[in-house]
Structures are given as structure tokens and as C-alpha cells.
Design a protein around this motif. Structure first.
Motif, PDB file in Angstrom:
ATOM      1  N   GLN A 283       0.815  -1.217   0.000  1.00  0.00           N
ATOM      2  CA  GLN A 283       0.000   0.000   0.000  1.00  0.00           C
ATOM      3  C   GLN A 283       0.845   1.263   0.000  1.00  0.00           C
ATOM      4  OE1 GLN A 283      -2.688  -0.549   3.266  1.00  0.00           O
ATOM      5  NE2 GLN A 283      -4.094  -1.779   2.040  1.00  0.00           N
TER       6      GLN A 283
ATOM      7  N   ALA B  46       1.748   6.722   0.498  1.00  0.00           N
ATOM      8  CA  ALA B  46       1.132   7.913  -0.095  1.00  0.00           C
ATOM      9  C   ALA B  46      -0.053   8.415   0.732  1.00  0.00           C
ATOM     10  CB  ALA B  46       0.709   7.624  -1.528  1.00  0.00           C
ATOM     11  N   GLU B  47      -0.927   7.500   1.164  1.00  0.00           N
ATOM     12  CA  GLU B  47      -2.099   7.951   1.924  1.00  0.00           C
ATOM     13  C   GLU B  47      -1.684   8.567   3.258  1.00  0.00           C
ATOM     14  OE1 GLU B  47      -5.597   5.439   2.156  1.00  0.00           O
ATOM     15  OE2 GLU B  47      -5.068   4.514   0.261  1.00  0.00           O
TER      16      GLU B  47
ATOM     17  N   GLU C 191       1.153  10.092   3.815  1.00  0.00           N
ATOM     18  CA  GLU C 191       1.714  11.413   3.521  1.00  0.00           C
ATOM     19  C   GLU C 191       0.610  12.421   3.272  1.00  0.00           C
ATOM     20  OE1 GLU C 191       4.463  10.817   0.326  1.00  0.00           O
ATOM     21  OE2 GLU C 191       6.118  10.395   1.700  1.00  0.00           O
ATOM     22  N   ALA C 192      -0.429  11.984   2.582  1.00  0.00           N
ATOM     23  CA  ALA C 192      -1.558  12.886   2.341  1.00  0.00           C
ATOM     24  C   ALA C 192      -2.156  13.324   3.679  1.00  0.00           C
ATOM     25  CB  ALA C 192      -2.611  12.187   1.482  1.00  0.00           C
ATOM     26  N   ALA C 193      -2.330  12.355   4.589  1.00  0.00           N
ATOM     27  CA  ALA C 193      -2.924  12.677   5.889  1.00  0.00           C
ATOM     28  C   ALA C 193      -2.051  13.669   6.651  1.00  0.00           C
ATOM     29  CB  ALA C 193      -3.119  11.397   6.705  1.00  0.00           C
ATOM     30  N   VAL C 194      -0.743  13.413   6.668  1.00  0.00           N
ATOM     31  CA  VAL C 194       0.170  14.300   7.394  1.00  0.00           C
ATOM     32  C   VAL C 194       0.171  15.693   6.772  1.00  0.00           C
ATOM     33  CG1 VAL C 194       2.594  14.721   7.909  1.00  0.00           C
ATOM     34  CG2 VAL C 194       1.626  12.458   8.285  1.00  0.00           C
TER      35      VAL C 194
ATOM     36  N   MET D  82      -2.167  17.158   5.521  1.00  0.00           N
ATOM     37  CA  MET D  82      -3.390  17.864   5.904  1.00  0.00           C
ATOM     38  C   MET D  82      -3.421  18.161   7.395  1.00  0.00           C
ATOM     39  SD  MET D  82      -6.383  16.272   3.579  1.00  0.00           S
ATOM     40  CE  MET D  82      -5.716  14.675   3.284  1.00  0.00           C
TER      41      MET D  82
ATOM     42  N   ALA E 195      -2.614  15.979  10.037  1.00  0.00           N
ATOM     43  CA  ALA E 195      -2.879  14.902  10.990  1.00  0.00           C
ATOM     44  C   ALA E 195      -1.598  14.518  11.719  1.00  0.00           C
ATOM     45  CB  ALA E 195      -3.457  13.691  10.262  1.00  0.00           C
ATOM     46  N   SER E 196      -1.719  14.197  13.008  1.00  0.00           N
ATOM     47  CA  SER E 196      -0.558  13.741  13.762  1.00  0.00           C
ATOM     48  C   SER E 196      -0.271  12.288  13.390  1.00  0.00           C
ATOM     49  CB  SER E 196      -0.850  13.826  15.256  1.00  0.00           C
ATOM     50  OG  SER E 196      -1.852  12.889  15.587  1.00  0.00           O
TER      51      SER E 196
ATOM     52  N   THR F 240      -2.991   9.931  14.830  1.00  0.00           N
ATOM     53  CA  THR F 240      -4.248  10.066  14.091  1.00  0.00           C
ATOM     54  C   THR F 240      -4.139   9.381  12.739  1.00  0.00           C
ATOM     55  OG1 THR F 240      -4.478  12.222  15.122  1.00  0.00           O
ATOM     56  CG2 THR F 240      -5.942  11.735  13.292  1.00  0.00           C
TER      57      THR F 240
ATOM     58  N   ARG G 139      -6.614   6.443  11.677  1.00  0.00           N
ATOM     59  CA  ARG G 139      -7.666   6.788  10.719  1.00  0.00           C
ATOM     60  C   ARG G 139      -7.334   6.406   9.292  1.00  0.00           C
ATOM     61  NH1 ARG G 139     -10.738  12.067  12.269  1.00  0.00           N
ATOM     62  NH2 ARG G 139     -11.633  11.458  10.287  1.00  0.00           N
ATOM     63  N   VAL G 140      -6.046   6.173   9.007  1.00  0.00           N
ATOM     64  CA  VAL G 140      -5.683   5.841   7.631  1.00  0.00           C
ATOM     65  C   VAL G 140      -5.042   4.455   7.527  1.00  0.00           C
ATOM     66  CG1 VAL G 140      -4.277   6.511   5.649  1.00  0.00           C
ATOM     67  CG2 VAL G 140      -5.423   8.256   7.023  1.00  0.00           C
TER      68      VAL G 140
ATOM     69  N   PRO H 282      -7.404   1.248   9.179  1.00  0.00           N
ATOM     70  CA  PRO H 282      -8.568   0.823   8.389  1.00  0.00           C
ATOM     71  C   PRO H 282      -8.178   0.159   7.065  1.00  0.00           C
ATOM     72  CG  PRO H 282      -8.858   3.067   9.171  1.00  0.00           C
ATOM     73  CD  PRO H 282      -7.448   2.680   9.499  1.00  0.00           C
ATOM     74  N   ASN H 283      -7.051   0.572   6.501  1.00  0.00           N
ATOM     75  CA  ASN H 283      -6.644  -0.005   5.221  1.00  0.00           C
ATOM     76  C   ASN H 283      -6.195  -1.450   5.342  1.00  0.00           C
ATOM     77  OD1 ASN H 283      -7.158   1.835   3.231  1.00  0.00           O
ATOM     78  ND2 ASN H 283      -5.247   2.947   3.531  1.00  0.00           N
TER      79      ASN H 283
END
Ligand SMILES: Nc1ncnc2c1ncn2[C@@H]1O[C@H](COP(=O)(O)OP(=O)(O)OP(=O)(O)O)[C@@H](O)[C@H]1O
Ligand SMILES: [Mg+2]
Lengths: 339, 283
Positions: B170, B173-174, B176-179, B181, B183-184, B187, B191-192, B195-196
Motif C-alpha cells: 500500500q 502515499a495515503e 503522507e496525504a494525511a500528514v 493535511m 494529521a498527527s 491520528t 484513521r488511515v 482501516p486499510n
């Protein structure tokens, strides 16, 4: 917000991905980072975002040093090449994420978040798709979700890595206009990476051209196209016929081709002539026309010079009938660079 | 002719398919189905009542209880550890990563009996901490803590092995996107990342659970075989069998099989619901 990048170096192992990169981006500007594959575009963008940290040099946001600030603290919106949408969240949840993870009094209320998501979906013309999952969207729609997700946190900088790379030509064109529109509507300082020069020249206020980790030229689309400062830029931006030859006494010679080369030092040199800078001229040199075909308003001519060199000429549609058999042409403009 | 032209390039002739599939089926029947059927047949030889009676007595019930308690401690522990370890390995770069990966695999390469002996060596009366434990009246070996420890050791790799390849595939990338935006790290994880991998995690937990309930070797060494106290189900089966109580032994074995079958049914259900989670962990 203004962004200053000051002699940034970045190495992966022993390979330099960025060397001595200097770049100033004005507030509200739309800048394109253009370069061939592996030239360091992504690395530079990630350094600005705080997803990568430089080995040397500084990154300043509005004059403040953020070189080693974490990505979470920089308030940048980042659109990834493969979108990196959260697969397990709906479109609305994806867009809301950046607001949802805020803590305490920074966190907007549920209603405010829902409103903002609604507004953003409208901005990128995706109204009504909030309940879908990313896997239920087309490539272009995913791209729009990624864009609105990045905008949701009201970033002071918007960074996009090859935002249209994975899309077909028609969708690319319409999304390009869209990005310009969104940029103009929000006024956010925007940097996007592309290896498609047409995209860069059409969309950006200024273009920075990267090659092997260094910036070759920064300028408006017109400047980089019409006044390329280096041989690389000339060959990379726009179509160009390339000639290897010799400069002597202010003149470039390659076979029968003669070009003015004032100010270029004697010795071997490379000359570039844009296809549309070749014109029919009885005083010029002879080429044999292999093929002339009309494309829209233009005629594209493939010809061969006496010494076997292929030459591409671009002329108006009306001139098509004149390109037959052997014709004489001359270059009305050329770019000559000492080797 | 027409039939032949419909064949795909990689498809073998009919006789070859029949031969290969037939061989596999026969082999499975011989080494898997037949013994399983035998277990149930033996358990029910003197009737259902006799089998139920064999299970419904204090010692057998204590064994069931101990097995469930052990699994209830070992599985969540290894799930949490596996999640942390695979997160560290797949999403981060640090020195000593290859060493950590090798260590996680250790329980797969060490014989369970040796694993049990290691704990005896450390916590046993003659072991490194023997005196200290006696002085403070702490019992680990020949007691429940030892059994749990041995089970944790043996079932250590299942969840991590399942999740590492999944998380690596996986990418980051996801995250990095969260960070980016805001996100700690925590988190982002909850949250990312989590669940994946939830289906893969469940799959790993099921495998881990199956092994935790069935483990014999390591537990046998540290248990001491005290009836009603430190006997797990597999150990209880062995004791009954050695006492020629075949109906009892096979009845408890049948119960153990049923637990395993339930696990397998759940696993298969997972694979149907979420085709992507099919076991990739290397073992
Ligand atoms: N994480 C990494 N580890 C090692 N080398 C890397 C890493 N990321 C990038 N590089 C190297 O750094 C150089 C610049 O990479 P970068 O991804 O910035 O190029 P790019 O201009 O974005 O190329 P493309 O158009 O193909 O995306 C490349 O040679 C690449 O191999
Ligand atoms: Mg790139």
C-alpha cells in the motif's frame, strides 16, 4: 504567501537529486516545474511540502525558515500524482479529513465542515458525489476530489505533482482550465509539476525548468520559449531542429546551413531552429521535401537536407502547395550555444 | 475443432487436468479428511452421550477454559504487537530493520519444544530468575503465565507476517496525504493505516488464534501437566489417550477440531467477503 528556496541540496545515497536550487515564488503566483523524468521535480515539490528534508539550504515561507518544519505544520495542500485518496472513506469524508483531524477550538463544527465540503464539491463541479467511494469514480473525478481535499484546509500553498499525468488528453485539457479557474478563484500560491511542456506553457504564470537536479531557467512561458538561455531549455521547450556544427567568425556552419552566431565563441557548437522559423527563401539552402501534411491551420513539412539531415518545417496552411520537390529555405531565427 | 480453438493457451489437456486434480483430491482425502473423520468417528463410537460426558467433566472443562484464556491473552497481544511491528517495518526506515524482520520470523524457525525449554531455562527453578521468583512466590513455569508466554512466543509472527507485505504494497502515499493535511502520527495510524489493513489484520488474528488454541509442543514443556490446573486442550487429549480413555481423548480432540473448523469457516467467509486478503504471509 511567498516561498523562497535557497541553494537547496538533496542527495539520495550518493546520487544528487537536487543541487544548489534557488527559486523565488511570489504570492498568488502559479508556477510550473518542468523537466524530464528524474530531473528532481517531485523531490523539490516534496521538499517544499515538508515530506522530504534537504541536506543543505533553506526553505522560507513568507520569510520564515520552515526548512525542517513538519509537513503537518506547514499548511500546504498537496495533490499526489496517484491522488492517494483514502480508499476506505467516502468522497465527502476524504475532503473533510483535514478539518476533521483538527483539535480543540481550531476544529470547525460538524455543520461548518459539511458546508465546506459542499462548497468545495461545487467548486470542482462534483456536486452530489459526496457519498461515493474513490473506487466508484473516474480518473478525472478522482483528480478533482484530490484537488478539493487539498483545498479544504485553506492551505497557504497548493502543490500538485503531475496532477493530470494519468488522464487522457481531453480530460487533461478541461482540468487544466479548471486548475487555472480554481487558482484564480482562491488566489492561493500554486506550484505544479509536469513534464508536459504544453501544459506548463499554457497554464503557468512562470515556468522553472529543471534538468538533472538544477534549475536551468526561470521565466514566463514566452521567455523560456523565445529566449531560451541554455541549449537544454531550447531543446526541451517547444519543437526544435538541432544541428551540431562549428562557429567561426560569428557564423555557425553545419553542412550547407549557415546561421548568424554573434557573441558565440569559436569552436564546436549546437544550433536550434524552431520549425516555424524556417521560411521559403530563394537565397537559402536546398532541401528535398519528403512529406507535407496539413494539420488544422498549419502545414508540417518533413524534409531532408543535402547531407541527409532530417529537417522539420512548420508553415501556414496556404503555403502547403509550395512545398514540393526541392525547395530552398532559410532560418529567420536561430539559437546557437557553444558546446 | 471448435472446442480446441476455444482453449486458452495456458490450458492443459483434459486428461492432465483430471490426473492433477484427482491426485490432489486423493491426497487431501488421505491425509486431511480421513484423520478428521476418524477423530469424530472414534469420539462417537460409544454414542453421543458418552462423548458429551467425556467433555462435561471438571478436568476437561478446565482444559477448555485454560485454552480459551490463553488464546484470549496471546491473540490480542500478538495482534497489537504485529500491527506495531508491521507499521514500523513497512512505513518507516530505520537502522536494524532487517534484524527486526529476522527476529519476527524466529518462532517459525525454532522448534516449539526448544521455545518451551527457553522459558524453563529462564524462569524455571534452576533458571536465571529461579531464586528471585521463589523468594517472591511468583510461579511462571508449571503455571498459567508460562503457558501464556510459550503460546505468545509460538504465535508471535502470524499477524506481523500477514500485515507487512500488505502495508508495503500500500505504500506511504495515503499517510503522507494525511500528514500534509495536518494529521498527527497517531491520528494517521488510526484513521488511515489501520482501516486499510483491517481485513488482513482479521485474517492474521484468525490464523494466530487457530495456532494459539492448538499449540502442543511449547506448552507441553512449560505446563507440568497438572490436571484441572495447567492442562490445555491438546495436553488433555494426550493425557486421556495415554490412559487408554479413547472416547474421552477423541471427544476433546473433536471439540478442538470444531474450534478449528469454526476458525476456518470464518477465514473462508473473510476471503469471500474481501477477496484481496488471501494469505500472503510467507510461512
Ligand atoms: N526515495 C528515493 N530514494 C532514492 N532515490 C530517489 C528517491 N526519490 C527520488 N530519487 C531519485 O532522485 C532523482 C529525482 O527524482 P524525482 O522523483 O524528483 O524526479 P522527477 O523529476 O519527479 O521524475 P518523474 O518525472 O519521473 O516523476 C531520480 O534520479 C530518482 O531516482
Ligand atoms: Mg515525479
Amino acid at each position: 504567501m511567498t516561498i523562497s528556496i535557497r541553494s537547496v541540496d538533496k542527495q539520495f545515497g550518493r546520487y544528487p537529486a537536487l543541487s544548489k536550487v534557488d527559486l523565488e515564488i511570489a504570492d498568488g503566483e502559479l508556477l510550473a516545474l518542468l523537466g524530464p523524468s528524474g530531473s528532481g521535480k517531485t523531490t523539490l515539490l516534496r521538499t517544499i511540502a515538508g515530506l522530504e528534508f534537504p541536506d543543505a539550504g533553506q526553505v522560507l515561507f513568507d520569510g520564515e525558515d520552515v526548512t525542517f518544519a513538519s509537513a503537518a505544520d506547514r499548511r500546504v495542500g498537496f495533490v499526489f500524482q496517484q491522488y492517494a485518496l483514502f480508499k476506505h472513506m467516502t468522497v465527502a469524508k476524504n475532503i473533510a479529513f483535514g478539518l476533521d483531524v483538527r483539535k480543540g477550538k481550531d476544529k470547525p463544527s460538524k455543520a461548518e465542515i459539511a458546508q465546506r465540503v459542499e462548497d468545495l464539491l461545487k467548486l470542482v463541479e462534483l456536486d452530489g458525489l459526496g457519498k461515493r467511494y474513490p473506487s466508484q469514480l473516474s480518473g478525472g473525478q478522482r483528480q478533482r476530489v484530490a484537488l478539493s481535499r487539498a483545498l479544504a484546509v485553506q492551505p497557504s500553498v497548493l502543490l500538485l505533482d503531475e496532477p493530470f499525468g494519468a488522464l487522457d488528453a481531453t480530460v487533461r485539457k478541461s482540468l487544466r482550465k479548471e486548475l487555472r479557474r480554481v487558482h484564480d478563484a482562491t488566489g492561493v500560491t500554486t506550484i505544479f509539476v509536469t513534464h508536459d511542456q504544453e501544459e506548463a506553457l499554457e497554464l503557468a504564470d512562470r515556468v522553472a525548468i529543471l534538468n538533472k537536479g538544477s534549475i536551468e531557467q526561470i521565466g514566463t512561458p514566452d521567455q523560456v520559449h523565445d529566449q531560451p538561455e541554455t541549449a537544454f531549455v531550447c531543446g526541451f521547450v517547444g519543437e526544435a531542429n538541432c544541428f551540431e556544427g562549428q562557429v567561426g567568425g560569428g557564423e555557425f556552419k553545419a553542412g550547407a546551413l549557415r546561421l548568424p552566431a554573434g557573441g558565440v565563441r569559436d569552436g564546436s557548437a549546437t544550433a536550434y531552429v524552431r520549425p516555424h522559423d524556417f521560411v521559403l527563401d530563394d537565397g537559402g539552402f536546398a532541401v528535398r521535401v519528403d512529406r507535407a501534411h496539413v494539420q488544422g491551420a498549419l502545414t508540417t513539412v518533413n524534409a531532408t537536407a543535402a547531407d541527409g539531415r532530417p529537417i522539420e518545417i512548420s508553415a501556414s496552411r496556404a503555403e502547403a502547395p509550395r512545398f514540393q520537390g526541392t525547395v530552398k529555405i532559410a532560418a529567420r531565427k536561430a539559437h546557437v550555444y557553444a558546446a | 475443432m471448435a472446442a480446441a480453438s476455444h482453449r486458452r493457451a495456458t490450458e492443459d489437456p483434459l486428461w492432465a487436468k483430471v490426473l492433477v486434480i484427482g491426485t490432489v483430491m486423493a491426497f487431501l482425502a488421505l491425509v486431511l479428511i480421513l484423520p478428521l473423520a476418524a477423530v469424530f468417528a472414534e469420539a462417537l463410537r460409544k454414542g453421543l452421550d458418552a462423548a458429551l460426558l467425556a467433555i462435561n467433566n471438571a478436568d476437561a472443562l478446565a482444559a477448555v477454559k485454560l485454552t480459551l484464556i490463553t488464546a484470549a491473552i496471546a491473540v490480542p497481544f500478538n495482534a497489537a504487537f504485529g500491527l506495531c511491528a508491521s507499521w514500523a517495518i513497512a512505513k518507516h526506515d530505520f537502522k536494524g530493520k532487517p534484524l527486526l524482520i529476522t527476529l519476527i520470523d524466529l518462532p517459525f524457525s525454532v522448534s516449539p519444544v526448544v521455545a518451551g525449554l527457553i522459558y524453563v531455562l529462564i524462569f524455571g527453578l534452576q533458571g536465571w530468575f529461579g531464586d528471585y521468583l521463589v523468594d517472591n512466590d511468583i510461579k511462571i513455569i508449571f503455571a498459567v503465565p508460562g503457558i501464556v508466554l510459550a503460546t505468545v512466543f509460538v504465535t508471535f509472527p502470524f499477524v506481523a507476517r500477514e500485515l507487512i507485505p500488505l502495508m508495503q504494497e500500500q505504500g506511504t502515499a495515503e499517510e503522507e496525504a494525511a500528514v500534509s493535511m495536518g494529521a498527527s502520527g497517531l491520528t494517521t495510524f488510526w484513521r488511515v493505516t489501520a482501516p486499510n489493513v483491517r481485513w488482513g489484520l482479521m485474517y492474521g488474528v484468525l490464523l494466530c488464534n487457530a495456532r494459539a488454541m492448538g499449540e502442543f509442543g511449547a506448552v507441553s514443556v512449560v505446563s507440568g501437566h497438572i490436571r484441572g490446573l495447567t492442562n490445555t486442550m491438546p495436553l488433555h487429549v494426550e493425557i486421556l489417550y495415554n490412559e487408554y480413555d479413547f472416547v474421552g481423548a477423541f471427544a476433546v480432540a473433536a471439540l478442538l477440531c470444531l474450534l478449528a473448523v469454526v476458525t476456518l469457516v470464518l477465514k473462508t467467509a473473510l476471503e469471500i467477503v474481501q477477496p484481496g486478503v488471501r494469505g500472503r504471509g510467507g510461512h
